[in-house]
Write an enzyme that holds these catalytic residues in place. Structure first.
Site, PDB file in Angstrom:
ATOM      1  N   CYS D  72       0.771  -1.025  -0.164  1.00  0.00           N
ATOM      2  CA  CYS D  72       0.007  -0.097   0.097  1.00  0.00           C
ATOM      3  C   CYS D  72       0.867   1.352   0.234  1.00  0.00           C
ATOM      4  O   CYS D  72       2.103   1.264  -0.004  1.00  0.00           O
ATOM      5  CB  CYS D  72      -0.785   0.022   1.176  1.00  0.00           C
ATOM      6  SG  CYS D  72      -0.296   0.003   2.709  1.00  0.00           S
ATOM      7  N   ALA D  75       3.314   1.609   2.999  1.00  0.00           N
ATOM      8  CA  ALA D  75       4.313   0.616   2.722  1.00  0.00           C
ATOM      9  C   ALA D  75       5.373   1.544   2.071  1.00  0.00           C
ATOM     10  O   ALA D  75       6.489   1.561   2.310  1.00  0.00           O
ATOM     11  CB  ALA D  75       4.047  -0.492   2.100  1.00  0.00           C
ATOM     12  N   ARG D 106      12.841  -4.633   6.683  1.00  0.00           N
ATOM     13  CA  ARG D 106      13.368  -4.510   5.394  1.00  0.00           C
ATOM     14  C   ARG D 106      14.901  -4.424   5.210  1.00  0.00           C
ATOM     15  O   ARG D 106      15.467  -4.422   4.061  1.00  0.00           O
ATOM     16  CB  ARG D 106      12.887  -3.157   4.667  1.00  0.00           C
ATOM     17  CG  ARG D 106      11.462  -3.282   4.572  1.00  0.00           C
ATOM     18  CD  ARG D 106      10.845  -1.968   3.612  1.00  0.00           C
ATOM     19  NE  ARG D 106      11.796  -1.556   2.516  1.00  0.00           N
ATOM     20  CZ  ARG D 106      11.646  -2.137   1.295  1.00  0.00           C
ATOM     21  NH1 ARG D 106      10.768  -2.955   1.052  1.00  0.00           N
ATOM     22  NH2 ARG D 106      12.671  -1.713   0.265  1.00  0.00           N
ATOM     23  N   HIS D 205       5.763   6.591  -2.556  1.00  0.00           N
ATOM     24  CA  HIS D 205       7.025   7.131  -2.880  1.00  0.00           C
ATOM     25  C   HIS D 205       6.638   8.717  -2.867  1.00  0.00           C
ATOM     26  O   HIS D 205       7.505   9.570  -2.607  1.00  0.00           O
ATOM     27  CB  HIS D 205       7.540   6.320  -4.045  1.00  0.00           C
ATOM     28  CG  HIS D 205       7.577   5.180  -3.632  1.00  0.00           C
ATOM     29  ND1 HIS D 205       7.534   4.353  -4.968  1.00  0.00           N
ATOM     30  CD2 HIS D 205       7.801   4.078  -3.063  1.00  0.00           C
ATOM     31  CE1 HIS D 205       7.747   2.795  -4.541  1.00  0.00           C
ATOM     32  NE2 HIS D 205       7.801   2.742  -3.210  1.00  0.00           N
TER      33      HIS D 205
END
Lengths: 549, 458, 458, 549
Positions: D72, D75, D106, D205
């Site tokens: 999503c 994220a 991550r 982003h």
């Protein structure tokens, strides 16, 4: 072969068990000849004060087929006496097993002086005799093994131990040792400690004492240490006991020249004859050394005991008494005064958890005696005790020494003939001087004297007898060795190993006493024993199908 | 350094064994005897042997280990141990009431030349053996072979003492599980049972040396192969001997004497060896492998494929018993790991050739030694370091000195629990081994990671 | 230090959670759904939830974890997710062909107020659910409770979606195993089976999340509770709910709706809790406990008594899920260990009172917190150090910083394998836990020993 | 839902698979509407040279119920872009899950300057919204959480991330941040990155780029570093990739002013506008930043790639080319010459183990493109590739940017309007100067151009399509993310995670290439895959009862 689970809240009643009846029951199971033999080794200490110490059968053969705690001569020599010394390469001459089983299994701790000081104790050296060595003889292989050990390690000392077949095939390890000693220019000597010698480890102790006395003691006359110089005999530094004793002696200003043998070196043994007093912990295994050193070098010995806080204080006072020095006496009292508050605090904290509980002790040497100190400090009664490999004097006191008959098994163990050393003999104190110190030298009253009335004293207890004792008396804690541990625990009785301390310790000295109090309080109060029975064993009946609320 | 005197430079030794990777025959015989129901092992020698064997077995299993001894004295050593043994047989049957006494010799009685066959016969003849009771025996000279040899000899002693042929074949397989843990014996049996194959597994120490705490001590617990079962081994369809060093002797005896066909397989440690065990049993007994076992197998393969990156190329040093090492080496190779130093103390040239064959595709030279010792292993490690050490508890000294991750496996394990309860044979055992290996490697990774590379997900 | 900013001084926090000891409801619901045979879990929310849950479950199990999502966009968030869900149901049945779709909500769809009952009804009405297929559902708002609550809600969703009462009682017990490993579920079932009790265990992820590598991918593997079994739960003799936080809701639903009597027990971790499970089952089903289980029990007690010295008085810090912690705390107390800091992220006051009751005889003060976090746990540890830390993989940061032996237990474990294959419930599970605890403590002892006190025999 | 086990020795034949047929088969399973949609996102790259790049459907919604790799918006924002920065406290405002799942999962490695430099990355901060916060609003709790974070940690920067319900209930996180920024005097700002925004991580982003650009970039004008000063954009330091790139740049004498965002700090971001060149690794996630910085501050950007040894060398040369400095060029060539022998050695050692084998890559951002470099260096063919959250320009090249239609989902993501900074704008090079360096700026040709003919390019691949691809083409290695990993491996195909590297790496730069060669050689040659079938599955028939030899 079943012993019932111990129930709780039953210690009171078991004080009244008729031990003579128990004894008869035990003996009734044996074949007649065996029963007759065991009858001599199983005593009930009579009630009433002032009764004579009864005679006990001890240091006699174990009956074949009767499960014993005992080991062999080799175990006593290599395992017990020579094992704890770090700067010697001990080569076991024989098939691999003997070397393997004595490898790091006894918890002898050691503290090399520095990171590059020798310490061969983590190593196991063996000639690993094969078929052909048995048939054609093993001397050549032994010689080669010594050479290889020397080439790789360059030790100062190498010793060799004979195992059963070596004696039978006639390998002359002593001549091999002499030859290699000459060739390599280091000290090399051997022990003819074949497993079949004697009736127990005891034979091995004697052989070990003889060997060290002949080949090492007296080699180095340098005077080391301070004003008050002693050797500690019969302390094998299981679980760090010797470290604690060293700490205490050091705080008292007493110099320890050598310990036979725990945290020990051959260098110290070589120098040990320069000390002024020998103090003996384990009466069984090492008194030979004290006696031989007194004869040859002139220092007296006393029996002491660092197991138990009171015993430790008492032992320190005995040492001070020998030296008759006010400053030492003062310092000893200072140390005792400094150490005792913590001990007393731990004793008071743990005593209510232990008071009135029952103990049994069956371990070799002097521990079955010494540890009664600690149990008594906790308010616990020792209901049964005995030794694995003792002689009559360990039970009855040294006054019986002269009356002990030497049988065939003992006769084969060499008794060294020792003379005053023409150069090195130095009489430390005359008999009068000794007497004037106000204490008795070269004396030990034995285990029986310290036992409470109506308790068992059993020599070389068998597995069968152990089970019967547990069944009859239901002790709260049982002390013996690893072979006995889980047999006893399966009966629901917590078991404390007094050979290896179960990875515990130290239990000697002041700090050791504190450790022991806590350990016994833990063992006798742990919840885990209350879970032995499953709920459906406690309440097996079924209430039809469950009806929900 | 604990083993501070071990030099990197390797010199040839011909006479001195240092830090052995074996012990002597009698302890193996004692262990095998404990796997017979109602059996009292008896050590014919001086009493130290028996004490040492009982101590070592007790420390490893943390369980009661009983055994009697002939308690040789100097006299018996000179005149022979017959009288001691007869006396012992009498006393044992009277006091401890076992069904069976299982006698093994020692270097002492072997050197003297005591003839067990003759002495045991005399015991029977003299009426020392009560009706319905048994005395069996095996020669186990300490100066030949190792503890594994003693186990093997006693396995043969067991069948030669009991096996009979009635002429009527029984729909059952004999399985000799080898010198493995009680948990392994139970698992070998479970696998066969899961396949619907009836087995006589002997010896069987499960339930004997990993028994329950019940508050009652039973000198002869419920476990162990029964006399009745042992007698029937001569009528079985066949024998699977697991581990040639420990088990082939007894299997071949049954083959030769009773024409019970035998197959000798490596111990079923790891995927491929377990496959071989299962598949051989399938073919031998003419059964189908149930889905439940194929499922267990698939779980093991799954972890092998999932975790492969952590295993691949990792160098391993191993020491222990030959049957264990052969199976472990095969498993490690299967995992793409690289066994580089492999030492057993047990003599036997076939060990070296078998391992050489298993490691023939190794990317690096492999050091293999039978009748070797841990001193040599340590020196090899100093010259060619490894990522993992596997072996019995004695390995902890090398592991600490050289700072190598260490997985305890084999005999004896004196400082941890678990081995006697959780098998390493079979697919589940493979999973356990894999978990242990991975934990050792990943714990080390975590320990050695810098803070920046210390991570949550591995 | 990894957690270098964590101060020893504890200040009161009312709003900021730091290093949680819980996660959100939907992942628990997804896990429960995976324990139903042929079921596709479906996350009704934005696709990140589903991705995160699948990732976390995958990392923990190292197995395929499939689940679908309604893939909310900003539009669906404004206008409601009905159209997305209907489309999803259609697509899932068409493309992936499960027998069941099990829908759970998210904070998103809950905040919007999507009515699952109505949407699912519409799916059936619109013919989106093929004949013989099923859609079940549970509301699992992320802002209430924790992942355990989600598991609990989905367990209820499962029975409310399937359970029926025919009026004819079946000779079987329902068992809800709680939020435990697949291996644990299999073990809970094995114990019941060993007692001769027929069970319907749900959910049952064994074989689903610890499946084999077969070279073929099966989206819906053989494991999981079947629809038929689930339907029959309304006819069972009773329900055992293991772990009140995870399992009581569904059990009480069956009790209330179908009059299937229920008992709620702690998870059978450790001796006493397993005793309780076995004994309750015995009484409920009117069966006798077989010797084989009494034997397993005795083995656990044996190791407990033998190894007690290494456990006694050792202080432990624990974090994780409430049902796990309640059972673990009881086990540790049984072992004479001392749990001193116990934190769950899941809210629920009964947690604190239950733990307080279990530790009432503790020799030292005990810190207990429900709806707490690992930051607080770490601060407690800094103030009162412990000998052992037990919890999920996140604990490794505290363990490294504070140099504490660490046993991984709970969810998630992201950096080791084993948990999904070897149970920690039951007596065997107790043995495994005990082995892990002992190994952690003894490894540390070995590491920290001076050379003079480094020893062979422990 | 089954894919058969891969057999060995089959790579040759699978080169000839009819991909169009495979595509049709895949699409045939879908409902019509879905099939129509997916048809646009599944391309077979046509054979023959010089063919046009076909158009692909990308950055469009995933069909509900179709199992996707995607995550999503949150994220993408918190997990990807903001996660790897250590000196900021990132508070997730929402229920606990969002914070929990993005906590340390991550593998972003980070290296604080010293033991007491700030590093909040091992911490997870959340407002843990409860019921009542959803009902009555969470602003108060957020404010309190910021205060508590400040009181305990005293950070320089705090940022706040909105999760799904926050947007719905209308919490104004930005006003809370502004207020607390004023109160506490540190930098505090928020991201409205609710999970439902956009169609994938991509939206996040963009939102993250905007936030950092608005609130951090340009705050610190200090000139740091040496002569050649760059920012590295789109390198998240998974498994230490950034460390390797830093090493190489350092050896070349190139100063790295900031990395967006791996091993990164807010301090560096604040100063990043002072660099002279932006080099972009991940075209998808961070080019926004490059474009905005060029507009506002005047430095150009180039697309580079440090994945693959040749690509790394090429990227270094591109940087040197920009600076037009002979000494830099020489030094870059020196570094390449020093590094390449080891790379070549590893390449030659591993290539024979990998040559001719087939790979598939489905990962987000640019990796499905970049990693083809490494596979090609091993002689492996990439048979299928695609992105998780790319836009058309990532596939087709930036020349299509102007032709991309902005749909409803993208329109909601703010496009910042950026102007030249009146004070800080500094044109580094004019267009002519740039052109004269001999390379092209602000350009990226996309993934499709580099794919071989007769290969698949698939956007937002579904689980179903993944299975079908594996079945049809039987790759030797498949690259994707954790959700896909074990599904693929259950089919007998080794799977490499290219998000987390499976606890491997670094794979960037020269040393990374060596790591990757070894890793792929291991994976495609490991014995373990040969054991998938049991013997009784291979040879199920029974040969009566076994007859012994």
């Amino acid at each position: 072969m079943e012993a019932p689970v111990t129930d709780t809240n039953r210690t009171e009643s078991t004080h009244d068990v008729d031990l003579d009846k128990v004894r008869s029951e035990i003996l009734s199971k044996y074949p007649t000849k065996v029963a007759r033999k065991r009858a001599k080794q199983i005593l009930v200490k009579p009630g009433g004060a002032g009764t004579d110490i009864p005679e006990i059968g001890a240091n006699v053969r174990t009956v074949p087929g009767i499960l014993t705690q005992r080991g062999c001569c080799y175990a006593g020599c290599k395992g017990v006496i020579l094992g704890p010394t770090r700067d010697v390469i001990n080569i076991v001459h024989g098939p691999i097993g003997c070397g393997f089983y004595a490898w790091l299994t006894r918890r002898n701790q050691t503290r090399p002086a520095s990171d590059d000081s020798p310490n061969y104790m983590p190593y196991c050296f063996s000639t690993d005799m094969q078929d052909e060595n048995i048939v054609f003889g093993g001397e050549k292989k032994l010689k080669q093994a010594i050479q290889e050990a020397y080439d790789i390690f360059h030790p100062q000392t190498i010793s060799v131990f004979s195992t059963c077949p070596v004696g039978l095939i006639g390998d002359d390890i002593h001549s091999v040792c002499r030859e290699m000693k000459e060739t390599l220019g280091i000290n090399i000597f051997g022990f003819s400690c074949e497993g079949y010698k004697g009736v127990s480890q005891s034979a091995g102790h004697h052989i070990a004492n003889n060997g060290i006395f002949q080949h090492v003691v007296g080699l180095d006359d340098t005077i080391r240490g301070g004003e008050f110089r002693i050797n500690l005999l019969g302390e094998y530094n299981i679980g760090g006991d010797a470290f604690e004793i060293e700490r205490i002696l050091d705080e008292c200003g007493i110099s320890l020249i050598s310990t036979f043998s725990g945290n020990s070196t051959m260098e110290q043994f070589a120098n040990s004859h320069t000390a002024d007093l020998n103090v003996v912990m384990c009466h069984r295994s090492i008194t030979y050394m004290a006696e031989m050193m007194e004869k040859k070098y002139g220092m007296p010995w006393i029996k002491i005991n660092f197991i138990g806080a009171r015993a430790t204080a008492q032992s320190l006072r005995k040492i001070a008494q020998y030296f008759e020095d006010d400053s030492l006496t003062a310092r000893v009292e200072e140390v005792i005064a400094r150490e005792m508050p913590a001990v007393n605090e731990a004793m008071e904290a743990n005593r209510p958890l232990c008071e009135g509980k029952l103990a049994m002790l069956f371990v070799g040497g002097s521990r079955a005696h010494h540890y009664q100190e600690l149990f008594s400090e906790l308010g616990m009664k020792t209901m049964a005790a005995g030794y694995e490999f003792a002689h009559r004097d360990d039970y009855e006191g040294r006054q019986v020494l002269s009356s002990i008959k030497v049988d065939a098994d003992s006769r084969n163990i060499e008794e060294l003939s020792v003379e005053q050393d023409p150069d090195k003999y130095r009489l430390r104190k005359t008999e009068e001087e000794l007497t004037s110190t106000g204490q008795i030298y070269r004396e030990y009253d034995g285990l029986i004297a310290d036992m409470k009335p109506n308790t068992f004293v059993i020599d070389d207890i068998s597995q069968y007898e152990t089970e019967k004792l547990i069944e009859a008396i239901k002790p709260d804690v049982f002390c013996a060795g690893i072979k006995e541990k889980y047999i006893i625990q399966k009966s629901g009785v917590p078991m404390k190993q007094l050979h290896s301390y179960d990875y515990g310790g130290p239990y000697a000295g002041f700090k050791g006493a504190i450790n022991f109090y806590r350990e016994i309080a833990r063992m006798t109060n742990s919840k885990v024993w209350s879970y032995v029975k499953a709920p459906w064993e406690k309440e097996p009946e079924l209430t039809a199908t469950y009806a929900a609320a | 350094m604990l083993l501070r005197h071990t030099p990197t430079e390797i010199t040839d030794r011909k006479a001195l064994m240092i830090n052995p990777a074996k012990t002597c025959q009698p302890i193996g015989a004692m262990y095998a005897s404990l796997g017979i129901h109602g059996c009292m092992p008896h050590s014919h020698g001086s009493q130290g042997c028996c004490a040492y064997h009982r101590s070592t077995l007790t420390r490893h299993y943390k369980e009661p280990v009983v055994a009697a001894t002939s308690s040789f004295t100097e006299g018996s050593s000179v005149f022979g141990g017959q009288s001691n043994m007869l006396q012992a047989i009498d006393n044992i049957f009277t006091v401890y009431e076992p069904d069976i006494i299982s006698v093994h010799t020692t270097c002492l009685s072997e050197t003297i030349g005591d003839d067990l066959t003759q002495i045991v016969k005399k015991a029977y003849d003299d009426g020392k053996v009560p009706e319905g009771k048994h005395v069996i025996y095996a020669p186990t000279p300490s100066y030949v072979g190792s503890h594994v040899t003693g186990f093997s000899n006693m396995c043969k002693g067991i069948v030669s003492g009991f096996a009979e042929k009635t002429g009527e074949q029984k729909n059952q397989m004999n399985i000799i599980p080898g010198f493995v843990e009680p948990s392994d014996m139970a698992e070998v049996k479970r696998l066969a049972t899961e396949m619907g194959v009836k087995t006589v597994l002997f010896p069987d120490t499960s339930g004997v040396l990993n028994g329950p705490q019940t508050g009652r001590y039973h000198m002869f617990p419920k476990g162990g192969t029964t006399v009745e079962e042992l007698k029937s081994t001569g009528d079985s369809m066949g024998t699977l001997a697991l581990g040639s060093f420990a088990s082939s002797l007894a299997a071949k005896f049954l083959d030769t004497k009773f024409k019970v066909p035998c197959r000798v397989l490596p111990l079923p440690i790891g995927l491929v060896a377990t496959d071989r065990y299962i598949d051989t049993l399938r073919k031998f007994a003419g059964v189908t492998v149930p889905d439940s076992l194929t499922f267990e197998r698939g779980q093991l393969v799954d972890v092998m494929t999932d975790m492969q990156q952590y295993l691949y190329g990792k160098k391993v040093a191993l020491f222990g018993d030959p049957d264990q090492l052969i199976a472990l080496t095969e498993f490690l190779v299967t995992l793409d790991m690289v066994p580089v130093h492999i030492v057993t103390g047990t003599p036997g040239k076939e060990f070296e050739s078998t391992i050489a064959d298993l490691t023939r595709d190794s990317p690096v030279p492999v050091n293999i030694k039978s009748h070797g010792d841990m001193f040599q292993l340590h020196q090899w490690i100093k010259n060619e370091p490894v990522d993992l050490l596997m072996g019995n508890t004695y390995g902890k000294y090398i592991a600490r000195d050289e700072d190598i991750p260490f997985v305890r496996h084999g005999f004896p394990i004196l400082d941890r629990v678990g081995h006697s309860y959780f098998p390493t044979v079979g697919y589940r055992g493979g999973l356990r081994l894999l978990e242990q290996i991975l934990s050792a490697l990943l714990d080390r990774k975590d320990r050695d990671s810098s803070e920046e590379s210390f991570e949550l997900v591995m």
